[in-house]
Scaffold this active site. Structure first.
Site, PDB file in Angstrom:
ATOM      1  N   GLY A 144      63.368  21.342  32.662  1.00 19.64           N
ATOM      2  CA  GLY A 144      64.235  22.566  31.908  1.00 19.64           C
ATOM      3  C   GLY A 144      65.373  22.109  31.313  1.00 19.64           C
ATOM      4  N   CYS A 202      60.855  16.846  36.449  1.00 17.89           N
ATOM      5  CA  CYS A 202      62.145  16.562  35.743  1.00 17.89           C
ATOM      6  C   CYS A 202      63.245  17.484  36.255  1.00 17.89           C
ATOM      7  CB  CYS A 202      61.774  17.109  34.116  1.00 17.89           C
ATOM      8  SG  CYS A 202      63.197  16.324  33.053  1.00 17.89           S
ATOM      9  N   TYR A 203      63.673  18.447  35.456  1.00 16.47           N
ATOM     10  CA  TYR A 203      64.683  19.320  35.997  1.00 16.47           C
ATOM     11  C   TYR A 203      64.094  19.677  37.532  1.00 16.47           C
ATOM     12  CZ  TYR A 203      68.044  23.187  37.072  1.00 16.47           C
ATOM     13  OH  TYR A 203      69.040  24.145  37.331  1.00 16.47           O
ATOM     14  N   HIS A 237      57.533  13.262  32.901  1.00 19.67           N
ATOM     15  CA  HIS A 237      56.391  14.228  32.619  1.00 19.67           C
ATOM     16  C   HIS A 237      54.933  13.967  32.687  1.00 19.67           C
ATOM     17  CE1 HIS A 237      59.603  17.260  31.422  1.00 19.67           C
ATOM     18  NE2 HIS A 237      60.072  16.155  31.039  1.00 19.67           N
ATOM     19  N   GLU A 271      52.648  15.669  32.672  1.00 22.43           N
ATOM     20  CA  GLU A 271      51.510  16.465  31.710  1.00 22.43           C
ATOM     21  C   GLU A 271      51.437  16.077  30.256  1.00 22.43           C
ATOM     22  OE1 GLU A 271      54.672  17.095  32.667  1.00 22.43           O
ATOM     23  OE2 GLU A 271      55.956  18.420  31.475  1.00 22.43           O
ATOM     24  N   GLY A 286      37.563  37.711  14.668  1.00 22.47           N
ATOM     25  CA  GLY A 286      38.054  36.567  15.459  1.00 22.47           C
ATOM     26  C   GLY A 286      37.773  36.135  16.640  1.00 22.47           C
ATOM     27  N   ASP A 336      39.352  35.891  19.732  1.00 24.44           N
ATOM     28  CA  ASP A 336      39.526  36.587  21.023  1.00 24.44           C
ATOM     29  C   ASP A 336      38.983  37.942  21.024  1.00 24.44           C
ATOM     30  OD1 ASP A 336      41.400  34.482  21.104  1.00 24.44           O
ATOM     31  OD2 ASP A 336      43.246  35.374  20.410  1.00 24.44           O
ATOM     32  N   LYS A 340      43.881  29.744  24.979  1.00 24.55           N
ATOM     33  CA  LYS A 340      42.951  29.822  23.880  1.00 24.55           C
ATOM     34  C   LYS A 340      41.782  28.835  24.041  1.00 24.55           C
ATOM     35  CE  LYS A 340      42.562  31.221  19.681  1.00 24.55           C
ATOM     36  NZ  LYS A 340      42.883  32.626  19.126  1.00 24.55           N
TER      37      LYS A 340
END
Ligand code: XMP
Length: 510
Positions: free
Chosen positions: A55, A82-83, A168, A170, A224, A226, A366
């Site tokens: 954050g 991190c934070y 990080h 990720e 589309g 979705d 997605k």
């Protein structure tokens, strides 16, 4: 058996959705929720592990987000990033200090092997992004990684299963970062890896069957990804009790409407109604050149067209929406049941008479929606369809939309897509299409002078459409596209290539 889940407390960092996607990619279900979730709600959620995200704050900032220290007493493993790791250290009696300079970017870290750093090399690159740093660990913790600038780059208390990483894991820049997440999930939290798309489909279909029973469901299909995946899931659960309405506004790409009908009606046997309203849309758009006015006209007529079909169908019990997880996070909605109470969503008309909304994809990112699409057997061209704007080709024709210009645009766009696919570039470019500019120029074809449209090629790379770079399509591919368009398409005699990034330009031209 109850699906295992991990709770990610969101402290506002820029990579937070990425953490959630990484956890899901490791076959563990997780939810990203605001960091002020109460201790009672955390207990009720019953996670197998908790992750604190990064954050923008310092733990010393006034009003900076905190956690109830009781969270460390639940016996549930926690990983602070991190934070999140600074907050853990600060809350448990360690010391966090302001550093004179921030550390952004790559740093070399030396690892000590342990539960979360198991299988990491002795030394590797990681991605740092912080100002404060921890200068003393709380009691019971030991150091698991350090860098020149950061003595406690990773640390843990194996007894209490509490871990922190200053960098990080990720992001792709951290070498083998996902191994750290995997170690935490599997070695520390005891994950079983039960979040797979085939489990998702089986569970969701069973749940939809139970909720919907033999009642009627309505869905607006756009072509589309979705709405296609949402409708197919519901169809698998309730068959003919799902009625889909596909409004063909006549502004789709070449063969697109036919493809929707062939995949969903002929292929899957869906109860699919096509509203063939292209002529009405063209009539309403006659003489209109302003982009925003075009959008407004199309949006309004879309609702009128859908409404007409819905009225003919009569009262239904449920309306399907293709809402996906990033929409849920962004609306601050957090976790809730599959079904929300009736309210007016997505601008659909209040006269469409339904009791409740079903959002079968609201837990999915997605990339997971696409995996579900493949799992359901949908064809690649549906599942990997590039983003396409609701107002369709109307915003790719500068100025007034006419039937003749639509044909020129469709034909040129079809050639572009064909050549991009033949060159094997279709997976590498985010969006690619042609545009009819408002410019006509002089040309010579055969022995005749021509005065025709200038067609632009727009192709961009992007991750989320918020920013984009123009795609570097090789010259020989551009040459083939250009030659084919001027030779095969009526009313086009010059091709230009848009080499602008976003910002300052947008992806679409209008
Ligand atoms: P821009 O042109 O703003 O586009 O860079 C970003 C992304 O959004 C799509 N787009 C739209 N989608 N209705 C939509 O549903 C619209 O009016 C619209 N305008 C742009 C665009 O294709 C790109 O993916």
């Amino acid at each position: 058996m109850q699906q295992q889940r991990v709770l990610i407390l969101d402290f506002g960092g820029q990579y937070n959705q990425l953490i959630a996607r990484r956890v899901r990619e490791l076959n563990v279900y997780c939810d990203l929720v605001p960091s002020d979730m109460s201790l009672e709600d955390v207990k009720k959620y019953a996670p197998i592990g908790i992750i604190f995200t990064g954050g923008p704050n310092s733990v010393y900032d006034e009003g900076s987000p905190k956690v109830d220290a009781g969270i460390f007493e639940l016996g549930i493993p926690v990983l602070g990033i991190c934070y999140g790791c600074q907050l853990m250290a600060h809350t448990l009696g360690g010391v966090v200090e302001k550093a004179d300079t921030s550390e952004y970017g790559k740093a070399e870290v030396k690892y000590v092997s342990s539960h979360i750093t198991f299988d990491m090399p002795a030394s590797a690159v990681c991605w740092m992004s912080h100002t404060d740093r921890i200068t003393r660990l709380p009691e019971g913790f030991k150091v698991l990684a350090s860098s020149d600038n950061c003595p406690y780059a990773a640390f843990g208390d194996e007894q209490r299963k509490l871990y922190g990483v200053q960098f990080h894991p990720e992001v792709n820049h951290t070498f083998k970062g996902s191994v750290i997440l995997k170690n935490f999930l599997y070695n520390v939290c005891g994950a079983a890896g039960d979040w797979t798309m085939s489990n998702f489909v089986a569970n969701k279909v069973a749940e939809l069957k139970k909720v919907i029973g033999d009642k009627k469901v309505l869905c607006a299909m756009s072509g589309g990804v979705d709405s296609a995946v949402a409708a197919t899931l519901v169809h698998r659960a309730v068959g003919d009790n799902l009625i889909c309405v596909f409004v063909d506004h006549g502004l789709l790409r070449k063969y697109e409407a036919e493809e929707v009908m062939s995949v969903f009606k002929d292929g899957l046997g869906m109860n699919l109604i096509k509203a063939d309203d292209g002529a009405i849309f063209l009539e309403k758009l006659a003489g209109v050149g302003d982009p925003e006015t075009k959008r407004k006209i199309i949006g309004e007529q879309f609702i009128r067209s859908f409404e007409k079909q819905a009225k003919a169908i009569g009262r239904v019990d449920f309306l399907v929406q293709g809402t996906i997880y990033p929409d849920v996070i962004e609306s601050g909605n957090g976790k809730s049941a599959v079904i929300k109470s009736h309210h007016n969503v997505g601008g659909l008309p209040s006269v469409v008479d339904f009791k409740e909304i079903i959002e079968p994809l609201r837990d999915l990112f997605k990339d997971e929606v696409r995996k579900v699409g493949f799992e359901l057997g949908l064809p690649r061209k549906v599942v990997m369809r590039q983003p396409f704007p609701g107002p369709g080709l109307a915003i790719r024709i500068m100025g007034e939309v006419t039937a003749e210009k639509l044909e020129t645009l469709r034909d040129s766009d079809y050639i572009l897509r064909d050549e991009i696919a033949k060159a094997g570039l279709d997976d590498k470019i985010w969006q690619y299409f042609t545009v009819i500019t408002s410019c006509k120029t002089v040309g010579v074809q055969g022995d005749f002078r021509t005065y025709e449209n200038v067609i632009a090629i727009r192709a961009v790379t992007s991750v989320d459409a918020m920013t984009a770079d123009w795609a570097h399509i090789p010259y020989d591919v551009l040459e083939r596209i250009s030659t084919r368009i001027v030779n095969e398409v009526k009313h086009a005699n010059r091709i230009v290539y848009d080499i602008t990034s976003k910002p300052p330009a947008t992806i679409e031209w209008e």
